[in-house]
Scaffold this motif. Sequence first.
Motif: not given
Lengths: 360, 425
Positions: B304-311
């Motif tokens: 989830a963190v990876a998704e947020k950072i990428y976004s």
Amino acid sequence: MTGNFGNKIISWIDERYDISPLKNMLKHKKVPVHKHSMWYYMGGVTLFLFVVQLLTGILLLLYYRPGEDNAYESVRFIVTEVRFGWLIRNVHSWSANLLVLFAFIHMFSVFFSKAYEKPRELTWVTGFIVLVFTLAFGFSGYLLPWNELAYFATKVGTDIVGVVPVIGEPLKIFLRGGEDVTGATLSRFFGIHVAILPAIFTVFLTLHLLFIQRQGMHEPEHFKNLPEEKKKYIPFFPDFALKDLLLWVIVFNVLIFLALYFPWELGNKADAFAAAPAGIRPEWYFMFMFQSLKLLPAHILFLEGELLGVLFFGAAGFVWMLVPYIKVKHRPNWKIQPLTLIGIIIVAFIVIMTVIGYLV
Amino acid sequence: MRTRFFHVLIYFITISFLFGVNVSAQKENKTIQSPKEDHCYSCHKENDNLPKDFSENDIHHHANISCSSCHGGDPTSGDQEIAMSPSKGFVGAPKHKDIPKFCGKCHSNINIMRVFQPRIATDQVEQYYTSIHGKKLLAGDGNVAECASCHSAHAILPAKDPRSTVYALNVPGTCNKCHGNSELMKKYNLPSNQLEEYSKSVHGVALLKMKDLGAPACNDCHGNHGAMPPGVTSISHVCGTCHVSNMEYFNSTGMAKAFEEQDFHGCEQCHGNHAVLKPTDEMIGVGKDSKCVDCHSSGDEGYAVAEKIYSSLTNLKNQFSLADAKYLEVKKKGMNDVEIGFLLQDAKQALIQSRTLIHTFDSTKVGAKTKDGIEISNKAALLAQKEIDEYYTRRNGFAVATLVFLLVVIVLYFKIKDKEKKANK
């Protein structure tokens, strides 16, 4: 309605100051009409451009701040932040160049039509002085944005002044306000550009215009020889003045066009310690002299080439100013008279040297 | 009387000390021989018998250091028998295993070396013996690199000289002389494609193609005299020498500990080693090029963190690109771009900082930084749009002005014609 109001004002003034001589002059002043009449308008265009210079110059003065630390920044502020500042600055720069161009055209048209001859000798002399001061306006104004190109061009230009024997070096130091081109030079050039030159210029321009008004337009030889009934004239006011106005409107439109589509670059700020940038050149109207000096050999006989060049241009300018007093024998067999031939050679020299200066 | 005695004593001690130092320096310097007439060089040159790799530009030759300083013998004698006599200390060419000590005679002695360079290091030999090369040499390996393998024997040039074998741009080639030899490397169970990989890497391209001397060559990560492959724990320190913030962020997270426990290779785990490529934003997130999904899977916190950072990063990148495109248009139109340029510099800085903050693996921190960047980008875009609008306003204004002027010209023209007609009548 407007006409009535105008008449009322004129009557009001006339009642108090008696302007009938002026009214008479305007009423009776005539302009000859012939195949070379178009050249009569060149002086008017030059005058119009001078007025543009005056007005835009005053507007620029509201924001321009002289000095090493402010000049460049204030010009940048004018062209980027001030409303219509870009337009005023570009019109001022373009108008300055067109002014010199039209002044040259005006001068050579007068020369080739021999309008300088008696009784108009002083009109020519004052006109020439006005041209010299116009060039001085150009030279002093060029430095004011305090950018690299102007800085080095001024350095080269004032160096050339220093070549003149005896007075050259003191004159150079006087112009620069010291040994080198510094902030002191900028302050000095600013003072010269906005106070000293306008004061002197106004005197000679007024004299020049007064002489023209007093003596009227010059009639060329072929016109003078026409029988009276074939000589055609138009009244100066309003006919000629309207045509003048028409031309001024077109010139003004061209000026705005040039200012918008070909704005003058500001470049980098002047830096005395930076290496001289490539392509340092004076303004185009000094190019023929600059290029000639460059082409001269280092030594001619016992004199330095550059010194000889400067002396030659100085002497040539002086002789050119005294053209009305030079009598050259008329040669009926010659297709082109000697003075006209000299004029053609001078124009060709200026054009060729200028072109070489930009190509090399 | 007593005071005078003390003064004399102090002077005596001082002078003796200075004299003593001088004598000891002279003693140390005796290794270096700079005879007025060097018969070693003149005879060998005359007989066309100089070493094959000899260069007139050699640093020792330039410093007027005689061959005898290394090889012994008497350079003042023109008689070969005497000059190259063992009784005169002639040792000839050193054996492979003896070379480090051979060079170290001078290079490990600060009293000698400071004459040539006051601040030169003299621990090269000491460091060398801590390296794999040095250890293997001591163990009797005849293939490993010694001083001359990298520096050459008789064509040694200072490292800052572009002709030197150890000049930054030449280092990868110098190491590759041995490390690119697959036959040789097989014996040590080492790959031999490092240079090939390095050349394609962001570091290799910067150094070898763009000639950026600031980019790391082999020795910047592995060390030079003490050359050793960085261990698992030290790898982030090696990269962190240049990428300071990335290292600090990474080391302060729980991820660093987890990596250690899993025996993961710090930076190398995601970025690779010799073939380290320019990182892309796609390395973060959950896409096909993501490195995060190597360990994290849908449903866990890291995913989830990876998704947020990428976004967050993508948002900033898109806003920045939009503003940058407008900035280019402003430039192209010759309008005032100074302020927009400054703003975009700040926005780009925020983007770079956001990318660095990825190494905190904290989506809030990355999100806050990207928010700053987005705000600056939007401000720049707004300013750019204003300039673009101004550009068209000026042109439209000119068109209107021209129209007005044209009308005036037409009116004047007819007025003049009218006057002419009346005058002719």
